[in-house]
Write an enzyme that holds these catalytic residues in place. Structure first.
Site, mmCIF file in Angstrom:
data_model
loop_
_atom_site.group_PDB
_atom_site.id
_atom_site.type_symbol
_atom_site.label_atom_id
_atom_site.label_comp_id
_atom_site.label_asym_id
_atom_site.label_seq_id
_atom_site.Cartn_x
_atom_site.Cartn_y
_atom_site.Cartn_z
ATOM 1 N N TYR A 1 35.792 -30.409 1.834
ATOM 2 C CA TYR A 1 34.881 -29.734 0.753
ATOM 3 C C TYR A 1 33.578 -30.521 0.615
ATOM 4 C CZ TYR A 1 38.533 -26.310 -0.205
ATOM 5 O OH TYR A 1 39.324 -25.418 -0.153
ATOM 6 N N LYS B 1 49.320 -34.938 4.411
ATOM 7 C CA LYS B 1 49.657 -34.756 5.969
ATOM 8 C C LYS B 1 49.181 -36.159 6.650
ATOM 9 C CE LYS B 1 51.350 -32.230 9.061
ATOM 10 N NZ LYS B 1 52.673 -31.384 9.127
ATOM 11 N N ASP C 1 46.955 -22.129 -6.012
ATOM 12 C CA ASP C 1 47.201 -20.653 -5.930
ATOM 13 C C ASP C 1 48.494 -19.924 -5.614
ATOM 14 O OD1 ASP C 1 44.139 -20.506 -6.068
ATOM 15 O OD2 ASP C 1 44.158 -18.790 -4.730
HETATM 16 MG MG MG Z 1 40.920 -21.595 -4.999
#
Ligand code: MG
Ligand code: NAI
Length: 341
Positions: free
Chosen positions: A123, A171, A232
């Protein structure tokens, strides 16, 4: 108490005022300072996160952010304002709890918290194309410094809130230099907290268990991208994305924001669920302003409203209330409880 309030786009303009109404009922002296950010702001001013907004956020020390509409294609000069805000305000940990709420869509027994590293991973947005646009390349960055501070914060949080187990999700089997470093540093910090059980799962296995049996999780500590996705998924078990809160914390300023986005499909209809944003404010009250009882009273008021059957259309359609009517029910419970105490 000062709060910089950024509604953003779409349903942000509906759920944020609802949460502010609840906050003013709980804490009448709070001073609200409105500010702009988001896609509409970008179209009007050329800035998705104007300098004045950032300054106001810093001055207030606490922010309520709705959501911003970010296109899924590159736009010159546009940077996702939520991510910018988190990074510029050094809020390096994003807390995303999912706890059972009395709605038919929630899974009984769920009580977990995803702690998402907030400042790095894919990000950071260092991307480019090569080969005349035929190859896209993105940089994934994990640092010892950022991992240490989020890990320490997570272990302290677990201790303070009586949580027994932290699961590192990564991972590292494939991404040995990045997720491998994240895993290694968290395990080092874990040695300082022998009272807390630390285990680990590969992210794909964690996703499997999140679907199969989310009650097995207590605290999940994970890099930015996996945290975004897993929270989520957890939200679905919490009753739905309209109920999922979060707070970003770090070196001073805190940002309360719902997990969901600006929901263009329902924006402007007055039907959005304000619960996620109201519960985000409760997290801010607890983790940033340190007023645990007040935070609990807001959460109890939400729970009481849901328990009596008040709900918005995302929970189920029959007898669904508008955003405003549901918010009024929460405020009524809050006022009734404070009149009793
Ligand atoms: Mg989100
Ligand atoms: P979304 O979370 O906005 O919506 C997903 C689905 O959940 C939609 O069907 C929506 O109607 C429903 N939903 C979300 N919140 C709800 C609420 N409070 N009450 C009732 N229903 C609700 O995610 P989506 O559709 O993927 O993204 C839409 C826009 O939001 C995109 O432009 C995206 O970039 C932006 N977004 C912004 C975020 C932020 O600023 N923090 C986070 C996630 C998405």
């Amino acid at each position: 108490m000062n709060l910089c309030v950024i509604e953003g786009d779409g349903i942000g303009r509906e759920v944020v005022p609802a949460a502010v109404q609840v906050l003013k009922t709980a804490l009448p002296d709070v001073a609200i300072h409105p500010a702009e950010a988001g896609w509409d702001s970008f179209l009007e001013t050329g800035e998705a996160l104007p300098e004045a907004t950032l300054r106001l956020a810093q001055e207030c020390g606490a922010v309520l952010f709705g959501a911003a509409a970010s296109p899924s294609y590159p736009v010159d000069g546009y940077h996702v304002p939520g991510i910018q805000l988190r990074r510029q305000l050094h809020t390096y940990a994003n807390l995303r709890p999912t706890r059972y709420l009395p709605v038919p869509t929630a899974r009984e027994g769920i009580n977990l918290i995803v702690v998402r590293e907030n400042t790095e991973d894919l990000y950071i947005g260092h991307e480019h194309t090569e080969d005349e646009g035929r190859t896209g390349i993105s940089e994934k960055v994990i640092t010892r410094e950022a991992t240490e501070r989020v890990a320490r914060r997570t272990f302290e949080l677990a201790r303070r809130t009586g949580r027994a187990k932290i699961t590192i999700v990564h991972k590292a089997s494939v991404l040995t230099q990045t997720d491998g470093l994240f895993r290694k540093v968290v395990l080092e910090i874990a040695e300082e907290y022998p009272d807390i059980v630390t285990d680990e799962l590969l992210v794909d296995t964690a996703a499997y268990w999140m679907v199969k049996d989310p009650t097995r999780f207590d605290v999940i500590l994970t890099p930015n991208l996996y945290g975004d996705i897993l929270s989520d998924m957890a939200a679905a078990w919490g009753g739905g994305i309209g109920l999922a809160p979060s707070v970003n914390i770090g070196t001073g300023v805190a940002i309360a924001e719902p997990v969901h986005g600006c929901a263009p499909d329902i924006a402007g209809k007055g039907i959005a669920n304000p619960t996620a944003t109201i519960l985000s404010i409760a997290l801010l009250i607890r983790h940033h302003w340190g007023q645990r009882e007040l935070a609990r009273s807001v959460e109890d008021a939400v729970r009481a409203a849901l328990k009596e059957g008040s709900h918005t259309a995302d929970i189920y359609a029959e007898n669904a209330l508008s955003t405003q009517a549901f918010t009024d029910r929460v405020c009524a419970h809050l006022s009734a409880a404070s009149a009793l105490s």
